[in-house]
Design an enzyme around this catalytic site. Structure first.
Site, mmCIF file in Angstrom:
data_model
loop_
_atom_site.group_PDB
_atom_site.id
_atom_site.type_symbol
_atom_site.label_atom_id
_atom_site.label_comp_id
_atom_site.label_asym_id
_atom_site.label_seq_id
_atom_site.Cartn_x
_atom_site.Cartn_y
_atom_site.Cartn_z
ATOM 1 N N ALA A 160 42.561 38.856 36.223
ATOM 2 C CA ALA A 160 42.458 39.590 37.483
ATOM 3 C C ALA A 160 43.128 38.835 38.636
ATOM 4 O O ALA A 160 42.578 38.709 39.730
ATOM 5 C CB ALA A 160 40.992 39.860 37.812
ATOM 6 N N ASP A 180 30.860 33.689 37.574
ATOM 7 C CA ASP A 180 32.207 34.221 37.828
ATOM 8 C C ASP A 180 32.076 35.559 38.556
ATOM 9 O O ASP A 180 32.861 36.488 38.353
ATOM 10 C CB ASP A 180 32.997 34.376 36.532
ATOM 11 C CG ASP A 180 34.482 34.656 36.771
ATOM 12 O OD1 ASP A 180 34.965 34.397 37.892
ATOM 13 O OD2 ASP A 180 35.158 35.152 35.843
#
Length: 387
Positions: free
Chosen positions: A133, A267
């Site tokens: 990402a 995360d």
């Protein structure tokens, strides 16, 4: 004074324990005395563990550390504090170097104020083949001069930087980070086994979300995963949210590395603590559906919506860790990695009064104390009866 609790101490689990707090410090923690203490809070049926430590988190509560806005960073930190994370790093994402430097300057003030424990730069020095990402067009090789610039922009608050060591300048940058006292983490990498071993010898000590954004294990080309698991100098991050890793893979990593080298992380991105919807992650857009975050374009997993209270509960009830090992992976190991073991990471006299109170049966969060102050759940605790 907290009385009647199950305490998870470094020396083992104490039933019907007492924990005393003076100002922002733990004064004592151990078995209960022969009589009840006036003014104590009754924690019968509750379990007390050290405050959680998250070394890899991008945001929460609808806010992102990569926004470069202090109010958003505060909101993200407070969101995770509500879920038991009493010590948190702020992780950035790939962006233009000038913008990431600006973000670091803003975040550094919150580190200086004690809100954050430091800054983790994730990108832009990562592999295009394993970018996940992160915007591919903003990635770049880890030029040591640029790496130094990012670290200096953090004004002494940079604690970790993730890079792909196979890129030009990668190994040199690992050595530079080690010299600067910044943790070099291997992640978002397409490196082979030998290159990762070189990076570890150069000073890399962390595997960024092991298994994710790196080549899978092959029986003739073991790749980065095996190199990171087999070296005792490396702490491996794992995301135990039921999405990033299959339970068997998580068990494999815990068996190979041992709980003494694992740090369970979130995360998490801005959707942590929120509902489904669209959220920014740096310059990218993320769609969250049924709690799973994926990029709008391409569909790659884009961080998580995990909080560490959920990670702790999963570690015990799903993964099968003991309470002691769960505490080690969510508090003790990350505290040691940050060099903060003298202050946090365990329930011991003299350490900061950072603690999480859980329901002993369900392991659901009941209350959170940070630096001796209740920030969640004080109204759920009642005075113990005396006499």
């Amino acid at each position: 004074m907290l009385a009647g609790a199950r305490l998870v101490l470094p020396t083992g689990i104490v039933e019907n324990g007492v924990l005393a707090v003076e100002r922002d410090r733990i004064a004592a923690a151990g078995p209960a005395g022969p009589a009840a203490v006036p003014g104590a809070l009754d924690l019968a049926g509750r379990t007390v563990v050290p405050g959680f430590v998250d070394i890899h988190v991008h945001g929460g509560g609808g806010a992102s550390y990569a926004s470069g806005v202090a109010e958003e960073a505060l909101k993200a930190a407070r969101t995770h504090l509500q879920h038991g994370t009493t010590t948190t790093m702020a992780s950035t994402v790939t962006g233009e170097i000038d913008e990431v430097c600006r973000q670091a300057a803003v975040l550094s003030e919150l580190v200086e104020d004690g809100v954050l424990a430091g800054i983790h730069f994730e990108g832009p020095f990562i592999s295009r083949q394993r970018c996940g990402a992160h915007r591919p067009d903003l990635l770049r090789d880890p030029d040591p001069a640029v790496v130094r610039r990012l670290v200096e922009a953090a004004r002494g608050t940079a604690r970790m930087l993730t890079l792909a060591p196979e890129l030009p300048g990668g190994l040199e940058s690992v050595r530079l980070l080690a010299d600067l006292g910044v943790i070099a983490a291997v992640g978002h990498t397409d490196a082979d086994h030998a290159t990762v071993l070189q990076a570890i010898d150069a000073g890399a000590t962390v595997a960024t979300h092991l298994f994710n954004a790196m080549p899978a294990i092959h029986h003739r080309e073991p790749g980065p995963i095996v190199a990171l698991l087999e070296d005792e100098r490396v702490t491996v991050e794992l995301v135990n949210d039921g999405v990033h890793l299959h339970p068997s893979v998580l068990e494999l990593a815990l068996t190979a590395a041992g709980t003494s080298r694992v740090a369970l992380i979130t995360d998490a991105m801005g959707a942590a603590g929120m509902g489904d919807g669209l959220y920014p992650l740096g310059p990218l857009q993320v769609r969250v559906e049924e709690g799973v975050a994926r990029l709008v374009e391409g569909g790659s997993i884009a961080g998580s919506t995990l909080t560490l209270d959920v990670a702790f509960k999963r570690a015990v009830t799903v993964t099968g860790l003991s309470l002691d090992d769960a505490v080690q992976t969510l508090s003790g190991n990350p505290a040691a990695l940050l060099g903060l073991s003298d202050e946090i990471g365990s329930l011991e006299a003299g350490k900061r009064a950072d603690l999480v109170v859980l329901d002993s049966d369900t392991l659901d969060l009941v209350a959170v104390m940070r630096r001796g102050e209740w920030v969640v759940g004080a109204d759920r605790l009642t005075p113990a009866r005396v006499g």
